[in-house]
Design a protein around this motif. Structure first.
Motif, short mmCIF file in Angstrom:
data_model
loop_
_atom_site.label_atom_id
_atom_site.label_comp_id
_atom_site.label_asym_id
_atom_site.label_seq_id
_atom_site.Cartn_x
_atom_site.Cartn_y
_atom_site.Cartn_z
N CYS A 64 61.04 -25.29 103.46
CA CYS A 64 60.39 -25.68 102.04
C CYS A 64 60.58 -24.40 101.15
CB CYS A 64 59.23 -26.19 102.36
SG CYS A 64 58.90 -27.84 103.32
N CYS A 67 63.70 -24.32 99.04
CA CYS A 67 64.06 -25.56 98.42
C CYS A 67 63.63 -25.50 96.76
CB CYS A 67 63.33 -26.76 99.55
SG CYS A 67 63.44 -28.32 98.59
N GLN A 68 64.42 -26.19 96.11
CA GLN A 68 64.10 -26.32 94.61
C GLN A 68 62.93 -26.95 94.59
OE1 GLN A 68 67.53 -28.13 92.65
NE2 GLN A 68 66.43 -29.93 92.54
N PHE A 69 62.45 -27.86 95.13
CA PHE A 69 61.41 -28.71 95.09
C PHE A 69 59.96 -27.81 95.31
CE2 PHE A 69 64.42 -32.06 95.95
CZ PHE A 69 64.42 -32.52 94.70
N TYR A 70 60.19 -26.72 95.97
CA TYR A 70 58.84 -26.03 96.61
C TYR A 70 58.39 -25.45 95.06
CZ TYR A 70 56.29 -22.64 99.57
OH TYR A 70 55.45 -22.31 100.36
N GLN A 71 56.98 -25.40 94.90
CA GLN A 71 56.42 -24.95 93.62
C GLN A 71 55.61 -23.85 93.92
OE1 GLN A 71 54.49 -28.39 92.19
NE2 GLN A 71 56.29 -29.10 91.07
N CYS A 81 54.34 -29.67 96.57
CA CYS A 81 55.82 -30.47 96.49
C CYS A 81 55.53 -31.40 95.95
CB CYS A 81 56.41 -30.47 97.98
SG CYS A 81 57.81 -31.19 97.97
N MET A 83 57.69 -34.11 95.99
CA MET A 83 58.19 -35.10 96.90
C MET A 83 57.23 -35.79 97.71
SD MET A 83 61.25 -35.24 95.92
CE MET A 83 60.99 -34.83 94.20
N LYS A 101 67.42 -24.12 96.77
CA LYS A 101 67.14 -23.26 95.42
C LYS A 101 68.19 -22.58 94.91
CE LYS A 101 62.93 -22.25 95.05
NZ LYS A 101 61.32 -21.64 95.14
#
Length: 102
Positions: A64, A67-71, A81, A83, A101
């Protein structure tokens, strides 16, 4: 003199608002691995424990935190996230919607 005072007052307000917003993000609940969305996405809190037979998309090194979605920052243990409805996921976790990412 008046404009400097206004600037300082507004600056303190903005900084306070940012601190409160950051605290709100940190207060998001951690995702439960039994959450229906987490189950549907194949989420695990530790990518080292991914069942590769059930999750053939998984590749070693995916997590995670990259990953590009991990904020959050890559070094954060948990971060929201989108998602998983903004819930916090483990940085070392993984799910099927992983996208490296850029």
């Amino acid at each position: 003199m008046q404009s400097r005072r206004n600037f300082l007052i507004k600056s303190v307000g903005v900084v306070s608002a940012l601190a409160v917003a950051r605290g709100a993000l940190a207060a998001a609940p951690k995702v439960d691995a039994k959450d229906p969305t987490a189950v549907a996405l194949g989420y695990v809190a530790d990518a080292a424990k991914v069942d590769k037979a059930k999750q053939p998309k998984y590749v070693a090194g995916q997590a995670c935190s990259n990953c590009q979605f991990y904020q959050g920052k890559a070094s954060d243990a948990f971060a929201p996230c989108p998602m998983l409805a903004g819930k916090q996921v483990a940085g070392k976790g993984w799910c099927n919607v992983y996208v490296k990412k850029a």
